[in-house]
Design an enzyme around this catalytic site. Structure first.
Site, short mmCIF file in Angstrom:
data_model
loop_
_atom_site.label_atom_id
_atom_site.label_comp_id
_atom_site.label_asym_id
_atom_site.label_seq_id
_atom_site.Cartn_x
_atom_site.Cartn_y
_atom_site.Cartn_z
N TRP A 102 0.83 -1.22 0.00
CA TRP A 102 0.00 0.00 0.00
C TRP A 102 0.85 1.25 0.00
O TRP A 102 0.50 2.25 -0.63
CB TRP A 102 -1.01 -0.03 1.15
CG TRP A 102 -2.02 -1.11 0.89
CD1 TRP A 102 -2.16 -2.29 1.56
CD2 TRP A 102 -2.98 -1.15 -0.19
NE1 TRP A 102 -3.14 -3.05 0.97
CE2 TRP A 102 -3.66 -2.38 -0.10
CE3 TRP A 102 -3.32 -0.27 -1.22
CZ2 TRP A 102 -4.67 -2.75 -1.00
CZ3 TRP A 102 -4.32 -0.64 -2.12
CH2 TRP A 102 -4.99 -1.86 -2.00
N ASP A 172 -1.93 6.71 6.25
CA ASP A 172 -2.99 5.87 5.66
C ASP A 172 -3.38 4.84 6.71
O ASP A 172 -2.75 3.80 6.84
CB ASP A 172 -2.46 5.19 4.40
CG ASP A 172 -3.44 4.16 3.85
OD1 ASP A 172 -4.55 4.02 4.42
OD2 ASP A 172 -3.10 3.49 2.85
N LYS A 196 -12.98 -1.64 6.71
CA LYS A 196 -12.32 -2.57 7.63
C LYS A 196 -12.83 -2.33 9.06
O LYS A 196 -13.57 -3.14 9.58
CB LYS A 196 -10.80 -2.43 7.53
CG LYS A 196 -10.33 -2.70 6.09
CD LYS A 196 -8.95 -2.16 5.84
CE LYS A 196 -8.61 -2.04 4.38
NZ LYS A 196 -8.75 -3.26 3.60
#
Ligand code: PMP
Length: 360
Positions: A102, A172, A196
């Site tokens: 990511w 993030d 999530k």
């Protein structure tokens, strides 16, 4: 009806109490005679839902008044662009820490807008840890420092808070937000896709220090301008109303269950049980250095990859689902977000021991 233990990385398991409440309120939200899905985002009912969700998130995370909370769309992937577009503020460089898949995506997107200085990378170690801050090469001309506190695929979590000096720290937090208390004042921007630990996919939460807004790059779409969303209370266009509502139910559930410190304690216990099962066997392995192991995403491999398929099939039969690792790394991954009950971990650990006994 039988609910499984869903170890998906996202969209992921939601608290059962939240789903029950959404079901109760589905057809008629609090006497309005309509579903939240059917409401105008500008009506009194939805405005109250939106305000309550924001207030509860502010309370949970102790977000100070000089920060805005935005409820956006476009996923964390849009934030990979919105961060440089909004935060460069006249500069043309940014620092990034590369700790996995990511981070790499965030870096690739930022390169469309500026020169990225990868101040540290764990790629040569196959992304199994976090380079010590003493080894970082920060650029004195960088506009901000970006990192990924929890790498969802590699299962690598920062064990320390990066020191960004005078520039804003950008995180993030897609797979770690709400998993433990943090001090928001250490950050310039925090962003997270909701799917999530917050709610359903389609909602993206951004927490941003107010003084960082309003210097967006020329010629960019209005939808990519934090200041425009902020000025319009995240209602510049039609927001993802149902996702916002469900996020509010999750925030309420978190408050009722002791808030983020309680979550942190439970998460440490849950992850601890799973890592102990992995480390206590010759059959299962996790490559991440112990101090950087994620409490949210736990990847592990079997000694013999030919057993992956029977492992997954047998697990599925027991209601332990979505354990397959990301296609880029193989093996297994158990994502154990706030809403994964501890019984889910216990069932997984018991199955792992039994499978090893029969196949190890
Ligand atoms: N960052 C991290 C850490 C993620 O885990 C994900 C999604 N799994 C993303 C970014 C991308 O999020 P989205 O799909 O919401 O764009």
């Amino acid at each position: 009806m039988s609910r499984v233990f869903n170890f998906s990385a996202g969209p992921a398991v939601l608290p059962e109490a939240v789903l029950e409440r959404a079901r109760e309120e589905l057809m008629d939200w609090q006497g309005t005679g309509m579903s939240v899905m059917e409401m105008s985002h500008r009506g009194k009912a939805f405005m109250s839902i939106a305000a309550r969700a924001e207030a509860d998130l502010r309370e949970l995370m102790a977000i100070p008044d000089d920060y805005s909370v935005l409820f956006l769309q476009g996923g964390a992937s849009s934030q990979f662009a919105m961060v440089p577009i909004n935060l460069l503020r006249g500069k043309n460089k940014a620092d990034y820490i590369n700790t996995g898949a990511w981070s790499k995506k965030a870096i690739a997107e930022a390169r469309r807008y500026c020169t990225v200085n990868v101040a540290a990378s764990d790629e040569s170690n196959n992304f199994t840890g976090v380079p010590a801050q003493s080894e970082w090469q920060l650029d004195k001309d960088a506009a901000y420092l970006h990192y990924t506190p929890n790498e969802t695929i590699g299962g690598v979590e920062f064990p320390f808070l990066p020191q960004a000096g005078d520039v804003p720290l950008v995180a993030d937090m897609s797979s770690s937000i709400l998993s433990r208390p943090i001090d928001v004042t250490n950050y310039g921007v925090i962003y997270a896709g909701a799917q999530k630990n917050i709610g359903p996919a389609g909602l993206t939460v951004v927490i941003i220090r107010k003084d960082l807004m309003g210097q967006t790059l020329e010629g960019m779409p209005s939808m990519f301008d934090y200041a425009i969303h902020d000025k319009n209370d995240s209602m510049y266009n039609t927001p993802p109303t149902y996702g916002w509502y469900l996020a509010g139910l999750v925030f309420d559930w978190l408050k009722q269950n002791g808030g983020l410190q309680a979550m942190a304690d439970i998460n440490a216990r849950k992850a601890g049980k799973l890592y102990a099962a992995i480390d206590g066997s010759e059959f299962y392995a996790n490559p991440v250095v112990p101090e950087c192991r994620s409490i949210m995403n736990v990847p592990f491999t079997l000694a013999n990859p030919e057993l992956d398929k029977p492992f997954l099939e047998e697990a599925e039969k027991l209601g332990l689902t979505t354990l397959k690792g990301h296609r880029s790394v193989g093996g297994m991954r158990a994502s154990i977000y706030n809403a994964m009950p501890e019984e889910g971990i216990d069932a997984l650990v018991a199955f792992m021991a039994d499978f090893e006994k029969r196949n190890g």
